[in-house]
Design a protein around this motif. Structure first.
Motif, PDB file in Angstrom:
ATOM      1  N   ARG A   1      11.807   8.121  11.063  1.00 47.76           N
ATOM      2  CA  ARG A   1      11.777   6.749  11.583  1.00 47.76           C
ATOM      3  C   ARG A   1      11.488   5.727  10.508  1.00 47.76           C
ATOM      4  NH1 ARG A   1       8.666   5.177  16.238  1.00 47.76           N
ATOM      5  NH2 ARG A   1      10.096   3.446  16.050  1.00 47.76           N
ATOM      6  N   GLY A   2      12.049   4.546  10.686  1.00 49.68           N
ATOM      7  CA  GLY A   2      11.693   3.379   9.908  1.00 49.68           C
ATOM      8  C   GLY A   2      12.128   3.391   8.454  1.00 49.68           C
ATOM      9  N   VAL A   3      11.779   2.312   7.762  1.00 50.91           N
ATOM     10  CA  VAL A   3      12.136   2.131   6.360  1.00 50.91           C
ATOM     11  C   VAL A   3      11.380   3.136   5.495  1.00 50.91           C
ATOM     12  CG1 VAL A   3      12.230   0.473   4.462  1.00 50.91           C
ATOM     13  CG2 VAL A   3      12.586  -0.327   6.809  1.00 50.91           C
ATOM     14  N   CYS A   4      10.088   3.315   5.763  1.00 48.95           N
ATOM     15  CA  CYS A   4       9.303   4.287   4.993  1.00 48.95           C
ATOM     16  C   CYS A   4       9.831   5.701   5.196  1.00 48.95           C
ATOM     17  CB  CYS A   4       7.829   4.212   5.383  1.00 48.95           C
ATOM     18  SG  CYS A   4       7.001   2.718   4.818  1.00 48.95           S
ATOM     19  N   GLY A   5      10.179   6.040   6.418  1.00 52.33           N
ATOM     20  CA  GLY A   5      10.731   7.364   6.692  1.00 52.33           C
ATOM     21  C   GLY A   5      12.045   7.596   5.966  1.00 52.33           C
ATOM     22  N   LEU A   6      12.909   6.573   5.926  1.00 46.14           N
ATOM     23  CA  LEU A   6      14.176   6.686   5.209  1.00 46.14           C
ATOM     24  C   LEU A   6      13.934   6.940   3.721  1.00 46.14           C
ATOM     25  CD1 LEU A   6      17.269   6.497   5.048  1.00 46.14           C
ATOM     26  CD2 LEU A   6      17.009   4.000   4.853  1.00 46.14           C
ATOM     27  N   CYS A   7      12.998   6.220   3.137  1.00 46.87           N
ATOM     28  CA  CYS A   7      12.666   6.412   1.720  1.00 46.87           C
ATOM     29  C   CYS A   7      12.134   7.829   1.486  1.00 46.87           C
ATOM     30  CB  CYS A   7      11.642   5.368   1.284  1.00 46.87           C
ATOM     31  SG  CYS A   7      11.116   5.518  -0.425  1.00 46.87           S
TER      32      CYS A   7
ATOM     33  N   VAL B   1      -4.421  -4.423   9.488  1.00 47.76           N
ATOM     34  CA  VAL B   1      -4.415  -3.078  10.057  1.00 47.76           C
ATOM     35  C   VAL B   1      -2.977  -2.578  10.124  1.00 47.76           C
ATOM     36  CG1 VAL B   1      -4.881  -1.781  12.178  1.00 47.76           C
ATOM     37  CG2 VAL B   1      -6.516  -3.491  11.375  1.00 47.76           C
ATOM     38  N   ALA B   2      -2.785  -1.289   9.830  1.00 45.06           N
ATOM     39  CA  ALA B   2      -1.432  -0.743   9.706  1.00 45.06           C
ATOM     40  C   ALA B   2      -1.240   0.480  10.591  1.00 45.06           C
ATOM     41  CB  ALA B   2      -1.173  -0.363   8.245  1.00 45.06           C
ATOM     42  N   CYS B   3       0.011   0.878  10.743  1.00 55.15           N
ATOM     43  CA  CYS B   3       0.337   2.127  11.425  1.00 55.15           C
ATOM     44  C   CYS B   3      -0.288   3.273  10.639  1.00 55.15           C
ATOM     45  CB  CYS B   3       1.849   2.328  11.477  1.00 55.15           C
ATOM     46  SG  CYS B   3       2.739   1.039  12.354  1.00 55.15           S
ATOM     47  N   THR B   4      -0.796   4.276  11.333  1.00 52.06           N
ATOM     48  CA  THR B   4      -1.449   5.386  10.632  1.00 52.06           C
ATOM     49  C   THR B   4      -0.502   6.533  10.338  1.00 52.06           C
ATOM     50  OG1 THR B   4      -2.221   6.290  12.736  1.00 52.06           O
ATOM     51  CG2 THR B   4      -3.746   4.867  11.522  1.00 52.06           C
ATOM     52  N   ASP B   5       0.500   6.749  11.170  1.00 52.61           N
ATOM     53  CA  ASP B   5       1.414   7.878  10.987  1.00 52.61           C
ATOM     54  C   ASP B   5       2.853   7.414  11.169  1.00 52.61           C
ATOM     55  OD1 ASP B   5      -0.484  10.312  10.883  1.00 52.61           O
ATOM     56  OD2 ASP B   5      -1.183   9.144  12.605  1.00 52.61           O
ATOM     57  N   ILE B   6       3.710   7.853  10.253  1.00 51.25           N
ATOM     58  CA  ILE B   6       5.136   7.516  10.320  1.00 51.25           C
ATOM     59  C   ILE B   6       5.932   8.799  10.087  1.00 51.25           C
ATOM     60  CG2 ILE B   6       7.031   6.236   9.251  1.00 51.25           C
ATOM     61  CD1 ILE B   6       4.965   4.121   8.388  1.00 51.25           C
ATOM     62  N   PRO B   7       6.720   9.229  11.070  1.00 51.28           N
ATOM     63  CA  PRO B   7       7.561  10.409  10.848  1.00 51.28           C
ATOM     64  C   PRO B   7       8.679  10.100   9.867  1.00 51.28           C
ATOM     65  CG  PRO B   7       7.927   9.505  13.051  1.00 51.28           C
ATOM     66  CD  PRO B   7       6.846   8.687  12.415  1.00 51.28           C
ATOM     67  N   PHE B   8       9.097  11.090   9.108  1.00 51.96           N
ATOM     68  CA  PHE B   8      10.198  10.927   8.168  1.00 51.96           C
ATOM     69  C   PHE B   8      11.459  10.442   8.885  1.00 51.96           C
ATOM     70  CE2 PHE B   8       9.268  13.903   4.319  1.00 51.96           C
ATOM     71  CZ  PHE B   8       8.013  13.334   4.174  1.00 51.96           C
TER      72      PHE B   8
ATOM     73  N   GLY C   1       0.818  -1.205   0.000  1.00 46.61           N
ATOM     74  CA  GLY C   1       0.000   0.000   0.000  1.00 46.61           C
ATOM     75  C   GLY C   1       0.850   1.253   0.000  1.00 46.61           C
ATOM     76  N   PHE C   2       0.175   2.335   0.360  1.00 44.61           N
ATOM     77  CA  PHE C   2       0.772   3.654   0.241  1.00 44.61           C
ATOM     78  C   PHE C   2       0.717   4.408   1.561  1.00 44.61           C
ATOM     79  CE2 PHE C   2      -0.918   2.331  -3.808  1.00 44.61           C
ATOM     80  CZ  PHE C   2       0.168   2.521  -4.641  1.00 44.61           C
ATOM     81  N   TYR C   3       1.787   5.141   1.819  1.00 46.61           N
ATOM     82  CA  TYR C   3       1.811   6.157   2.859  1.00 46.61           C
ATOM     83  C   TYR C   3       2.048   7.473   2.139  1.00 46.61           C
ATOM     84  CZ  TYR C   3       1.898   2.881   6.748  1.00 46.61           C
ATOM     85  OH  TYR C   3       1.555   1.925   7.673  1.00 46.61           O
ATOM     86  N   LEU C   4       1.242   8.467   2.458  1.00 47.30           N
ATOM     87  CA  LEU C   4       1.277   9.753   1.756  1.00 47.30           C
ATOM     88  C   LEU C   4       1.722  10.866   2.701  1.00 47.30           C
ATOM     89  CD1 LEU C   4      -2.097   9.215  -0.098  1.00 47.30           C
ATOM     90  CD2 LEU C   4       0.218   8.734  -0.935  1.00 47.30           C
ATOM     91  N   VAL C   5       2.481  11.812   2.172  1.00 46.42           N
ATOM     92  CA  VAL C   5       2.986  12.921   2.978  1.00 46.42           C
ATOM     93  C   VAL C   5       1.805  13.749   3.484  1.00 46.42           C
ATOM     94  CG1 VAL C   5       4.406  15.010   2.948  1.00 46.42           C
ATOM     95  CG2 VAL C   5       5.173  12.965   1.722  1.00 46.42           C
TER      96      VAL C   5
ATOM     97  N   LEU D   1      -1.154   6.988   6.523  1.00 48.94           N
ATOM     98  CA  LEU D   1      -1.665   5.797   5.861  1.00 48.94           C
ATOM     99  C   LEU D   1      -2.611   6.160   4.723  1.00 48.94           C
ATOM    100  CD1 LEU D   1      -1.862   2.680   5.861  1.00 48.94           C
ATOM    101  CD2 LEU D   1      -3.776   2.937   7.469  1.00 48.94           C
ATOM    102  N   GLY D   2      -2.381   5.542   3.577  1.00 46.46           N
ATOM    103  CA  GLY D   2      -3.238   5.691   2.413  1.00 46.46           C
ATOM    104  C   GLY D   2      -3.844   4.339   2.057  1.00 46.46           C
TER     105      GLY D   2
END
Length: 159
Positions: free
Chosen positions: A78-84, A69-76, A49-53, A62-63
């Motif tokens: 933290r984590g793999v998504c934040g690194l990307c 069920v997934a995490c709703t918010d990820i700060p830039f 799926g997608f996480y949108l800024v 979360l998009g």
């Protein structure tokens, strides 16, 4: 992943979202269909799926997705998504439990690939995130395919 049919999947992805009318609600419809198509095409995954800024420009929200069920918010920060999101480059992780600061939304996930969505001005506007319960599930070819999918989505929905 059936790499023999990857070109066909990318063509189908483009056909699914090509008629975007420029509206935000239709963008979400197309992202939902894109996640469904990828879930059908990819093997041995448990989330796509997608996480949108968000409006702050410092967090991912979360998009549309397929999976548990997934995490709703990820700060830039933290984590793999934040690194990307921070770097604007795709990230492939063979063992997410060995990745410093990994965010465990689903403890069944063991490997991950994240590819950036980029608008016409070169800004990261979101990420395409794919998780697998299998360690070292994703190859360089898989990463390239997901980069190509993210580029199609970026060009058709964010430019």
């Amino acid at each position: 992943m059936d790499l023999h049919n990857s070109e066909g999947m990318l063509e189908q992805l483009a056909a699914l979202i090509r008629d975007w009318d420029g509206s935000v609600p239709r963008r979400y419809c197309h992202l939902a269909n894109a996640s469904a198509l990828l879930a059908e095409h990819l093997g041995d995954i448990n989330w796509v799926g997608f996480y949108l800024v968000d409006d702050s420009g410092q967090n991912l929200m979360l998009g549309p997705f397929q999976g548990k069920v997934a995490c709703t918010d990820i700060p830039f920060s933290r984590g793999v998504c934040g690194l990307c999101a921070r770097t604007g480059k795709s990230v492939r992780v063979d063992d997410v439990h060995a990745f410093a600061d990994h965010i465990a939304c689903d403890s069944a996930s063991n490997s991950e690939v994240v590819a950036p969505l980029v608008d016409a001005k070169g800004r990261v506007v979101g990420v395409l995130d794919v998780d697998s319960p299998t360690l070292s599930r994703f190859t360089l070819e898989d990463q390239k395919l997901l980069d190509d999918a993210a580029k199609i989505i970026s060009q058709l929905l964010y430019s």
